[in-house]
Design an enzyme around this catalytic site. Structure first.
Site, PDB file in Angstrom:
ATOM      1  N   ALA A  74      -4.279   1.238  -4.173  1.00 26.50           N
ATOM      2  CA  ALA A  74      -2.120   0.524  -3.960  1.00 26.50           C
ATOM      3  C   ALA A  74      -2.069  -0.538  -2.813  1.00 26.50           C
ATOM      4  CB  ALA A  74      -1.642   1.554  -2.747  1.00 26.50           C
ATOM      5  N   ASP A  75      -1.062  -1.567  -3.516  1.00 26.08           N
ATOM      6  CA  ASP A  75      -0.717  -2.644  -2.937  1.00 26.08           C
ATOM      7  C   ASP A  75       0.210  -2.666  -2.822  1.00 26.08           C
ATOM      8  OD1 ASP A  75      -1.564  -5.167  -1.968  1.00 26.08           O
ATOM      9  OD2 ASP A  75      -0.567  -5.923  -3.809  1.00 26.08           O
ATOM     10  N   THR A  76       1.421  -3.770  -1.972  1.00 28.23           N
ATOM     11  CA  THR A  76       2.368  -3.710  -1.327  1.00 28.23           C
ATOM     12  C   THR A  76       2.755  -5.160  -1.229  1.00 28.23           C
ATOM     13  OG1 THR A  76       2.436  -1.443  -0.211  1.00 28.23           O
ATOM     14  CG2 THR A  76       4.026  -2.788  -0.203  1.00 28.23           C
TER      15      THR A  76
END
Length: 200
Positions: A74-76
């Site tokens: 994931a990446d935010t």
């Protein structure tokens, strides 16, 4: 990795691990070190999607031959106006980000990627977070908690940073870094059952 573990998590984020545990997913953490620099003129949605996929692929690259268990990554990012805010470099950068967010509404994008063999899936969660005004002294006190340094936008909604949040529209877990609705959909596509057949 124990045979009972169903997936790999290509992230060292303790928050993502806690969220997976919350929904009963058994996992092991693997390394996924990549260059997270944003490309020139790269739109935010394209950026988080690409980085999440690249993290997942980097995780797959370290697996032993024949290990076909899915890899989740994931990446935010936090977006305020035209500014894309990742993790702050230092105290000054964290303070700059919090000043930008103070008293305003910003967007939080989290992309989740799941790779299972030759199949790749990506989902993106978008939330809107409104901060109350934050004073300069508060910003400095918040830095001393240690929370801002490893979090997109310089704050953690699950910690002391919750004191700044006046309103949230969207996914709380997405703002934390792993939107569980989207994550659940991806895991189900890979054939991973999330709800037990009977109570334990």
């Amino acid at each position: 990795m124990d045979a009972e573990h169903r997936i790999y998590l290509a992230s060292r984020s303790p928050r993502r691990g806690e969220l997976l545990t919350q929904i009963g997913v058994r996992f092991a953490v693997i390394a996924a070190d990549i260059d997270e620099a944003r490309r020139p003129e790269e739109p935010p949605h394209a950026y988080v999607r690409r980085v999440a996929l690249e993290k997942g692929r980097a995780g797959c690259a370290v697996l032993s031959a024949g290990d076909d268990r899915p890899v989740l990554a994931a990446d935010t990012v936090v977006i305020r106006a035209d500014d894309l805010l990742g993790k702050p470099r230092d105290q000054e950068d964290a303070a700059r980000m919090l000043r930008l967010l103070s008293g305003r509404t910003h967007r939080v994008l989290t992309a989740v990627a799941l790779i299972a063999g030759t199949r790749e899936w990506v989902e993106i969660s978008e939330s809107r977070v409104t901060f109350r005004p934050i004073g300069e002294e508060e910003i400095q006190r918040y830095w001393r908690t240690g929370e801002p340094l490893d979090k997109a936008g310089g704050y953690g909604i699950q910690g002391h940073g919750a004191l700044f949040v006046a309103a949230l529209e969207g996914s709380y877990s997405g703002v934390m870094g792993l939107p569980l609705f989207e994550t659940g959909r991806l895991l189900e596509r890979a054939g991973i059952e999330l709800l037990p057949a009977q109570a334990v």
